[in-house]
Design a protein around this motif. Sequence first.
Motif, mmCIF file in Angstrom:
data_model
loop_
_atom_site.group_PDB
_atom_site.id
_atom_site.type_symbol
_atom_site.label_atom_id
_atom_site.label_comp_id
_atom_site.label_asym_id
_atom_site.label_seq_id
_atom_site.Cartn_x
_atom_site.Cartn_y
_atom_site.Cartn_z
ATOM 1 N N TYR A 191 -10.886 114.967 43.481
ATOM 2 C CA TYR A 191 -11.355 115.845 42.660
ATOM 3 C C TYR A 191 -11.035 117.296 43.411
ATOM 4 O O TYR A 191 -12.038 118.247 43.360
ATOM 5 C CB TYR A 191 -13.054 115.819 42.634
ATOM 6 N N GLY A 192 -10.037 117.310 43.905
ATOM 7 C CA GLY A 192 -9.360 118.764 44.232
ATOM 8 C C GLY A 192 -10.109 119.161 45.600
ATOM 9 O O GLY A 192 -10.037 120.523 46.030
ATOM 10 N N MET A 193 -10.609 118.288 46.555
ATOM 11 C CA MET A 193 -11.413 118.444 47.904
ATOM 12 C C MET A 193 -10.189 118.331 48.754
ATOM 13 O O MET A 193 -9.359 117.281 48.622
ATOM 14 C CB MET A 193 -12.551 117.814 48.064
ATOM 15 N N PRO A 194 -10.444 118.854 50.158
ATOM 16 C CA PRO A 194 -9.318 118.845 51.225
ATOM 17 C C PRO A 194 -9.025 117.380 51.701
ATOM 18 O O PRO A 194 -7.828 117.097 52.396
ATOM 19 C CB PRO A 194 -9.473 119.920 51.873
ATOM 20 N N GLN A 195 -9.945 116.557 51.710
ATOM 21 C CA GLN A 195 -9.999 115.143 52.464
ATOM 22 C C GLN A 195 -9.978 114.039 51.588
ATOM 23 O O GLN A 195 -10.893 114.001 50.667
ATOM 24 C CB GLN A 195 -11.062 115.431 53.421
ATOM 25 N N ARG A 196 -9.096 113.021 51.949
ATOM 26 C CA ARG A 196 -9.152 111.691 51.172
ATOM 27 C C ARG A 196 -10.362 111.045 51.863
ATOM 28 O O ARG A 196 -10.112 110.355 53.104
ATOM 29 C CB ARG A 196 -7.965 110.962 51.323
ATOM 30 N N ARG A 197 -11.571 110.995 51.315
ATOM 31 C CA ARG A 197 -12.749 110.555 52.113
ATOM 32 C C ARG A 197 -13.476 109.841 50.943
ATOM 33 O O ARG A 197 -13.947 110.336 50.282
ATOM 34 C CB ARG A 197 -13.663 111.602 52.642
ATOM 35 N N ARG A 198 -13.692 108.406 50.861
ATOM 36 C CA ARG A 198 -14.157 107.668 49.930
ATOM 37 C C ARG A 198 -15.360 107.213 50.431
ATOM 38 O O ARG A 198 -15.830 106.648 51.522
ATOM 39 C CB ARG A 198 -13.356 106.232 49.990
ATOM 40 N N ARG A 199 -16.474 107.610 49.781
ATOM 41 C CA ARG A 199 -18.097 107.430 50.081
ATOM 42 C C ARG A 199 -18.762 107.168 48.916
ATOM 43 O O ARG A 199 -18.378 107.409 47.864
ATOM 44 C CB ARG A 199 -18.551 108.616 50.658
ATOM 45 N N VAL A 200 -19.658 106.202 49.046
ATOM 46 C CA VAL A 200 -20.454 105.899 47.754
ATOM 47 C C VAL A 200 -21.632 106.940 47.717
ATOM 48 O O VAL A 200 -22.243 107.180 48.889
ATOM 49 C CB VAL A 200 -20.939 104.412 47.783
ATOM 50 N N PHE A 201 -21.826 107.428 46.669
ATOM 51 C CA PHE A 201 -23.145 108.356 46.567
ATOM 52 C C PHE A 201 -24.174 107.672 45.648
ATOM 53 O O PHE A 201 -23.639 107.196 44.692
ATOM 54 C CB PHE A 201 -22.497 109.705 46.106
ATOM 55 N N ILE A 202 -25.379 107.847 45.802
ATOM 56 C CA ILE A 202 -26.294 107.215 45.091
ATOM 57 C C ILE A 202 -27.362 108.221 44.887
ATOM 58 O O ILE A 202 -27.750 109.120 45.664
ATOM 59 C CB ILE A 202 -26.892 106.146 46.002
#
Length: 434
Positions: A191-202
């Motif tokens: 989504y256009g942010m600088p880091q490939r960081r996969r996290r689950v948001f709840i």
Amino acid sequence: MTIPNLFLQTYIEDTIMNANTTNKIRAVELFAGVGGFRLGLESASTSEKEYEVVWSNQWEPSTKRQHASDIYCARFGFENHSNEDIATVAADEIPSHDLLVGGFPCQDYSVASTLKNSHGIIGKKGVLWWEIYRILEQKGEEAPKYLMLENVDRLLKSPASQRGRDFAIILSSLNRLGYAVEWRVINASEYGMPQRRRRVFIMAYRYNTKLFRKLQTSSSVDILNTKGVFAQAFPIKTLQEDAIQYAKLSDDLVDITENFNKENPTKNIFLESGYMVNGNYYTARSEADYEGLFVTLGSILQDEIEVADEFYIDDAALEKWQYHKGAKSIERVNKTTGHIYKYSEGSMSFPDSLDKPSRTIITGEGGVGASRFKHIVCINGKYRRLTPVELERLNMFPDNHTIGVSNTKRAFLMGNALVVGIVERLAKILLKEI
Ligand SMILES: C[S@@+](CC[C@H](N)C(=O)[O-])C[C@H]1O[C@@H](n2cnc3c(N)ncnc32)[C@H](O)[C@@H]1O
């Protein structure tokens, strides 16, 4: 809990909220680290409606020095900040609030037994999810209406021997407390942010909110594609109805612990997108739908003139880095069994590509020692590690947010933190919805 007549209750609650002319959404930040959630909430605030962190808690169990808490206080002030083990904080020490936020650790959430005489769930000691549960439960009718939580995406699949069990326990225990829940696995870079960081948001909404009612009365296709908070903040490619899986969760946490997904334990139950209301959950694989700009690692770097010598790799050390980043196949001995096995790994891109978003930063990112996972960039023919400011930028923190502790510690704190832009977008949609 028994949920009272929902429409009447929601009407009353909304009326109270509207009559309550304050435009402040009171937030509590647990497991606060250096305040990533707080930064996101503050950036989402507007002159009409704003988030105000009324209490925060951060305590690092593994060290005497409390670096994260110190940084938090240096940035946001000492007032209403607690630096104690959350397990020792009584719920009534925490002021009333509308929104509870926090990134809690991924642990084993299994439940051994349930006390017959009431709410007494016995989760394992030291498992911090149960501290969130305890606070919400003890707050009773004062419990916050909204929750925003973050975790590693593995949470949806753990434990490996019974995939999904831990998340099923979280969903079912929130259902018990009267919350509906939405979740999404988000890779910030998509989504256009600088880091490939996969996290689950709840995100969770209590029974007396409009958002709960929305989840209860809309179709699953609408919630997942357009109407849910995640669908609005982070659009996905349209899901068809037959792509959405549905099931009902047991409301007995011991039953979930013992039996959840036992028939096919390696199958993933909870997929990237999903929600749960009244114990029914709906979930689907989803893909980001984003056509904006992508932020690259190269674009967030500091000018070389600002980079201290300690970050550069000399020729002697370069070989070590090349070895760690390269493909290898090594014989290793299992220390317990004495069994000899081959350990193999492929090569990593070396140096890191400047024209893509960066790889995930992890807590071991700092320090001079050569490693496979630390980032290395090559600028004007010179190899170097990333500076603390660059690591902050990869999480969308302000420059020098973590100044005041060693560079290795600053890297550790960023490895533990989150991409602030995600919280900001979710918080903006939440403001619109309440
Ligand atoms: C994943 S990090 C959260 C980082 C945070 N979101 C940020 O932006 O910096 C989890 C935090 O929980 C803290 N923590 C671990 N055990 C705790 C406990 N028992 N009580 C309070 N905080 C704890 C850790 O020190 C760590 O900073």
